[in-house]
Design an enzyme around this catalytic site. Sequence first.
Site, PDB file in Angstrom:
ATOM      1  N   ASP A 268       6.097  -1.972 -34.137  1.00  0.00           N
ATOM      2  CA  ASP A 268       7.332  -3.527 -34.770  1.00  0.00           C
ATOM      3  C   ASP A 268       8.409  -2.395 -35.797  1.00  0.00           C
ATOM      4  O   ASP A 268       9.197  -3.448 -36.126  1.00  0.00           O
ATOM      5  CB  ASP A 268       6.658  -4.808 -35.558  1.00  0.00           C
ATOM      6  CG  ASP A 268       5.355  -5.052 -33.910  1.00  0.00           C
ATOM      7  OD1 ASP A 268       5.903  -5.581 -33.772  1.00  0.00           O
ATOM      8  OD2 ASP A 268       4.373  -5.162 -35.125  1.00  0.00           O
TER       9      ASP A 268
ATOM     10  N   HIS B  18       9.971  -7.123 -27.482  1.00  0.00           N
ATOM     11  CA  HIS B  18      11.569  -6.760 -27.411  1.00  0.00           C
ATOM     12  C   HIS B  18      12.288  -8.287 -28.147  1.00  0.00           C
ATOM     13  O   HIS B  18      12.545  -8.796 -27.170  1.00  0.00           O
ATOM     14  CB  HIS B  18      12.086  -5.865 -26.712  1.00  0.00           C
ATOM     15  CG  HIS B  18      11.316  -4.541 -26.661  1.00  0.00           C
ATOM     16  ND1 HIS B  18      10.677  -3.049 -27.867  1.00  0.00           N
ATOM     17  CD2 HIS B  18      10.462  -4.259 -25.950  1.00  0.00           C
ATOM     18  CE1 HIS B  18      10.240  -2.522 -27.778  1.00  0.00           C
ATOM     19  NE2 HIS B  18       9.812  -2.937 -25.998  1.00  0.00           N
TER      20      HIS B  18
ATOM     21  N   GLN C 122       5.139  -0.780 -28.591  1.00  0.00           N
ATOM     22  CA  GLN C 122       4.044  -0.081 -29.457  1.00  0.00           C
ATOM     23  C   GLN C 122       4.471   0.647 -30.473  1.00  0.00           C
ATOM     24  O   GLN C 122       5.510   1.260 -30.890  1.00  0.00           O
ATOM     25  CB  GLN C 122       2.493   0.101 -29.453  1.00  0.00           C
ATOM     26  CG  GLN C 122       1.926  -1.060 -28.812  1.00  0.00           C
ATOM     27  CD  GLN C 122       2.503  -1.429 -27.562  1.00  0.00           C
ATOM     28  OE1 GLN C 122       2.034  -0.444 -26.496  1.00  0.00           O
ATOM     29  NE2 GLN C 122       1.661  -2.093 -26.677  1.00  0.00           N
TER      30      GLN C 122
ATOM     31  N   ILE D 171      21.168  -1.659 -40.568  1.00  0.00           N
ATOM     32  CA  ILE D 171      21.479  -2.711 -42.038  1.00  0.00           C
ATOM     33  C   ILE D 171      21.307  -4.195 -41.690  1.00  0.00           C
ATOM     34  O   ILE D 171      22.021  -4.689 -43.183  1.00  0.00           O
ATOM     35  CB  ILE D 171      22.324  -1.891 -42.906  1.00  0.00           C
ATOM     36  CG1 ILE D 171      23.377  -1.710 -41.453  1.00  0.00           C
ATOM     37  CG2 ILE D 171      22.132  -0.621 -43.323  1.00  0.00           C
ATOM     38  CD1 ILE D 171      24.602  -1.635 -42.926  1.00  0.00           C
TER      39      ILE D 171
END
Length: 433
Positions: free
Chosen positions: A13, A41, A225, A415
């Site tokens: 994740d 995803h 993973q 970001i």
Amino acid sequence: MANVVVVGAQWGDEGKGKVVDIYTEHADDVVRYQGGNNAGHTLVVGEEKVVLHLIPSGILHEGKRCIIGNGVVLDPEVFIQEITRLKDKGRLKDDRALLVSESIHIIMPYHKRIDIAREAKSGEKKIGTTGRGIGPTYEDKIGRRGIRLMDLLDRDVFARKLKENLEEKNVILEKLLGDKPFTFEEIYEQYCGYADILRNYVADTSLILYNDSKAGKKLLFEGAQGTLLDVDHGTYPFVTSSSTCAGGACTGTGVSPRDIHEIIGISKAYVTRVGSGPFPTELLDADGEKLRQVGHEFGATTGRPRRCGWFDAMVVRYAVRVNGLTGVALTKLDVLNDFETIKVCTGYTFEGKPLADLPANLAVFEKCEPVYEELPGWMSDISGARTFEELPEKAKSYVKRLEQLIGCPIVLVSIGPRRDQTIIISNPFQDKV
């Protein structure tokens, strides 16, 4: 020419989907090499949010070839559902833009039922499986009982192998797990129907990748993973059932190690974990809940809330070592915008003594105490920055400190969820990382 592997550097994740989506612009082939539909995803393309579990992220780009390698385990129903959803959105106009290895192992209904029944009987010893049948399918692969895609395409071979498997699986379901058995008929016709659709996508993908690499095409390998969930190098037994590390890109596709040139690890600016297992920097307080809510830390596959904690340099340093990372992509830096003080784990102690590396012994790992360093937060919105220089000084200092602690260059900083909310410091397809 550069062939690049992208791996998770934590417990999954980490934001691999977005990074792969960005790198796909520079690649010709995008390749999945392990796992199954137990990983999701999440991609944001413009105003469109797309969640994929099996099909490589590159499918959203025109002119790219997406390949699912032999190291993946395939649920035909989920695969066909994803194809249908993509076509409904106007994607995947050419079926041959998506290829599946003829050697891939197939997830069967009994795999899923066994997976769920075992977890239900585990009590406090639950692994945290998604119940998708991934583990039992890999068990059959290693035990040489598995049904491959090439078997599914031959009705006679499929019938024989299905009967052989049901003799064993029904005993396990009834006698050991107290669940109901399957009949041959209820599986056979359904999966023969799947085979008719899958036939359009089957190929000798190992040979295709070899020829493409030899011709100078750029390959991008997309891991699922994370390193700490690797069946060999993760926090066993709280791991997945496949090789999530960079080596899996070779065994899971048939591509030679000599044809891998760069390995990029993806890491959040903090850390999360789903399911059970050791997690030294886990936060069970208001800071942990703040990370979860601001970072939208809920599983793309299961919807389960993720466990959240401060950045763990021990974990990422380990990932650098076992994967041979040439660069790290740091994601979700913006989630830390409103923290006055940010902690970073620089090491562990066990029974008061410092540890040099991650312990393989689970009992030791569970009792490790994190050693923290405190850094000042930047307390401002950084999502509008487009170069590293545009970040606040304290944000730049945070990134540079992480780089020092993990011993690997940070080549990308994310970001925000959108593609344009990304600072690319070095591109593995264009620059020597």
